[in-house]
Design a protein around this motif. Sequence first.
Motif, PDB file in Angstrom:
ATOM      1  N   THR A 171       0.831  -1.208   0.000  1.00 19.17           N
ATOM      2  CA  THR A 171       0.000   0.000   0.000  1.00 19.17           C
ATOM      3  C   THR A 171       0.863   1.255   0.000  1.00 19.17           C
ATOM      4  N   GLU A 172       1.924   1.256   0.826  1.00 18.75           N
ATOM      5  CA  GLU A 172       2.834   2.404   0.842  1.00 18.75           C
ATOM      6  C   GLU A 172       3.474   2.619  -0.522  1.00 18.75           C
ATOM      7  N   SER A 173       3.872   1.525  -1.177  1.00 23.40           N
ATOM      8  CA  SER A 173       4.482   1.629  -2.497  1.00 23.40           C
ATOM      9  C   SER A 173       3.503   2.219  -3.510  1.00 23.40           C
ATOM     10  N   ARG A 174       2.246   1.759  -3.454  1.00 22.78           N
ATOM     11  CA  ARG A 174       1.245   2.288  -4.385  1.00 22.78           C
ATOM     12  C   ARG A 174       0.984   3.763  -4.133  1.00 22.78           C
ATOM     13  N   ILE A 175       0.881   4.147  -2.862  1.00 23.02           N
ATOM     14  CA  ILE A 175       0.652   5.558  -2.532  1.00 23.02           C
ATOM     15  C   ILE A 175       1.812   6.415  -3.026  1.00 23.02           C
ATOM     16  N   PHE A 176       3.041   5.922  -2.839  1.00 22.83           N
ATOM     17  CA  PHE A 176       4.223   6.669  -3.282  1.00 22.83           C
ATOM     18  C   PHE A 176       4.202   6.891  -4.791  1.00 22.83           C
ATOM     19  N   TYR A 177       3.982   5.817  -5.549  1.00 20.86           N
ATOM     20  CA  TYR A 177       3.990   5.946  -7.003  1.00 20.86           C
ATOM     21  C   TYR A 177       2.806   6.770  -7.502  1.00 20.86           C
ATOM     22  N   PHE A 178       1.670   6.645  -6.828  1.00 19.09           N
ATOM     23  CA  PHE A 178       0.519   7.473  -7.199  1.00 19.09           C
ATOM     24  C   PHE A 178       0.828   8.946  -6.944  1.00 19.09           C
ATOM     25  N   SER A 179       1.501   9.242  -5.822  1.00 19.38           N
ATOM     26  CA  SER A 179       1.875  10.632  -5.521  1.00 19.38           C
ATOM     27  C   SER A 179       2.864  11.167  -6.551  1.00 19.38           C
ATOM     28  N   VAL A 180       3.820  10.312  -6.958  1.00 19.98           N
ATOM     29  CA  VAL A 180       4.792  10.733  -7.979  1.00 19.98           C
ATOM     30  C   VAL A 180       4.086  11.038  -9.286  1.00 19.98           C
ATOM     31  N   VAL A 181       3.164  10.166  -9.697  1.00 21.90           N
ATOM     32  CA  VAL A 181       2.413  10.390 -10.929  1.00 21.90           C
ATOM     33  C   VAL A 181       1.580  11.663 -10.816  1.00 21.90           C
ATOM     34  N   GLU A 182       0.971  11.886  -9.636  1.00 23.33           N
ATOM     35  CA  GLU A 182       0.161  13.080  -9.431  1.00 23.33           C
ATOM     36  C   GLU A 182       1.007  14.347  -9.537  1.00 23.33           C
ATOM     37  N   VAL A 183       2.196  14.335  -8.906  1.00 21.88           N
ATOM     38  CA  VAL A 183       3.092  15.501  -8.973  1.00 21.88           C
ATOM     39  C   VAL A 183       3.535  15.752 -10.407  1.00 21.88           C
ATOM     40  N   LEU A 184       3.911  14.676 -11.101  1.00 23.39           N
ATOM     41  CA  LEU A 184       4.321  14.832 -12.500  1.00 23.39           C
ATOM     42  C   LEU A 184       3.178  15.359 -13.360  1.00 23.39           C
ATOM     43  N   GLY A 185       1.958  14.911 -13.055  1.00 20.38           N
ATOM     44  CA  GLY A 185       0.797  15.408 -13.794  1.00 20.38           C
ATOM     45  C   GLY A 185       0.572  16.892 -13.560  1.00 20.38           C
ATOM     46  N   ILE A 186       0.692  17.316 -12.302  1.00 23.74           N
ATOM     47  CA  ILE A 186       0.503  18.742 -11.977  1.00 23.74           C
ATOM     48  C   ILE A 186       1.576  19.588 -12.657  1.00 23.74           C
ATOM     49  N   VAL A 187       2.829  19.122 -12.587  1.00 24.68           N
ATOM     50  CA  VAL A 187       3.929  19.846 -13.236  1.00 24.68           C
ATOM     51  C   VAL A 187       3.711  19.914 -14.740  1.00 24.68           C
ATOM     52  N   GLY A 188       3.291  18.792 -15.330  1.00 23.46           N
ATOM     53  CA  GLY A 188       3.045  18.755 -16.774  1.00 23.46           C
ATOM     54  C   GLY A 188       1.941  19.718 -17.189  1.00 23.46           C
ATOM     55  N   ILE A 189       0.849  19.731 -16.419  1.00 23.35           N
ATOM     56  CA  ILE A 189      -0.259  20.645 -16.728  1.00 23.35           C
ATOM     57  C   ILE A 189       0.190  22.093 -16.585  1.00 23.35           C
ATOM     58  N   SER A 190       0.986  22.378 -15.552  1.00 22.97           N
ATOM     59  CA  SER A 190       1.485  23.747 -15.350  1.00 22.97           C
ATOM     60  C   SER A 190       2.360  24.182 -16.521  1.00 22.97           C
ATOM     61  N   VAL A 191       3.268  23.320 -16.954  1.00 24.31           N
ATOM     62  CA  VAL A 191       4.139  23.628 -18.105  1.00 24.31           C
ATOM     63  C   VAL A 191       3.302  23.827 -19.360  1.00 24.31           C
ATOM     64  N   PHE A 192       2.291  22.983 -19.542  1.00 21.79           N
ATOM     65  CA  PHE A 192       1.424  23.109 -20.707  1.00 21.79           C
ATOM     66  C   PHE A 192       0.680  24.442 -20.701  1.00 21.79           C
ATOM     67  N   GLN A 193       0.179  24.872 -19.544  1.00 23.12           N
ATOM     68  CA  GLN A 193      -0.522  26.147 -19.436  1.00 23.12           C
ATOM     69  C   GLN A 193       0.413  27.324 -19.738  1.00 23.12           C
ATOM     70  N   VAL A 194       1.653  27.237 -19.241  1.00 24.37           N
ATOM     71  CA  VAL A 194       2.631  28.301 -19.517  1.00 24.37           C
ATOM     72  C   VAL A 194       2.917  28.380 -21.011  1.00 24.37           C
ATOM     73  N   LEU A 195       3.065  27.241 -21.654  1.00 31.38           N
ATOM     74  CA  LEU A 195       3.321  27.224 -23.095  1.00 31.38           C
ATOM     75  C   LEU A 195       2.149  27.805 -23.876  1.00 31.38           C
ATOM     76  N   ILE A 196       0.933  27.491 -23.443  1.00 27.80           N
ATOM     77  CA  ILE A 196      -0.260  28.032 -24.116  1.00 27.80           C
ATOM     78  C   ILE A 196      -0.291  29.548 -23.994  1.00 27.80           C
ATOM     79  N   VAL A 197      -0.005  30.050 -22.780  1.00 31.33           N
ATOM     80  CA  VAL A 197      -0.003  31.511 -22.569  1.00 31.33           C
ATOM     81  C   VAL A 197       1.083  32.168 -23.431  1.00 31.33           C
ATOM     82  N   GLN A 198       2.266  31.556 -23.481  1.00 33.27           N
ATOM     83  CA  GLN A 198       3.345  32.089 -24.312  1.00 33.27           C
ATOM     84  C   GLN A 198       2.957  32.072 -25.781  1.00 33.27           C
TER      85      GLN A 198
END
Length: 209
Positions: A171-198
């Motif tokens: 369970t800890e392993s799944r939570i860790f990897y899910f958190s990593v995927v979530e962080v990467l998703g947030i970072v990816g969406i943020s970068v995508f929004q910045v690129l759209i604005v640019q």
Amino acid sequence: MIERIVIALAALVTCVSATALTYSVAANERACFYSQIDKQGLKVAFYFAVQTGGSFDIDYSVTSPSLKVVLDGEKERQGDFVFTANEIGEYRFCFLNEMSTFAEKLVDFEIAVENEARAELPVKQAGNEQEEASLVEHSLHSISGKLTSISRSQKYFRTRENRNFSTVKSTESRIFYFSVVEVLGIVGISVFQVLIVQFFFTGSRKGFV
């Protein structure tokens, strides 16, 4: 009286021979262990529990010297059996992990050959001493049975502890990897929004705003 207790304890210890092992069964492996039975009618106790690996299950089989199947089962997590050895010779206890392609299984197991014949206490005189000797013998066998029960309970709790620990770790392993995927998703969406604005505010594209 002390002499008789010591003799009874010694006789009680020698009437049971047991082998307790922990073995790691690799994927697609068939692991067999053997126990020699020298007398018909002996009780054989067979206990096993899967501690780690996969879904904590394994196939098993017990065969007699004449290759007759005494016990078998599929995808069992643990088992506790007692059977009568009606044949003299080598009994085979096998664990089969052939249904797993990559997961190895750690198995605790015990094979005990129990002689039901009770050792008799030497009695020199009849009367109270004989009655006391019988009570001592009865108490010793009662203690032996309770110790066996306690030992089995300890193994059961150990198995439950290992399985619960494995579940928590998974369970800890799944939570860790899910958190990593979530962080990467947030970072990816943020970068995508910045690129759209640019994109909209760069050069000739300002007119699109």
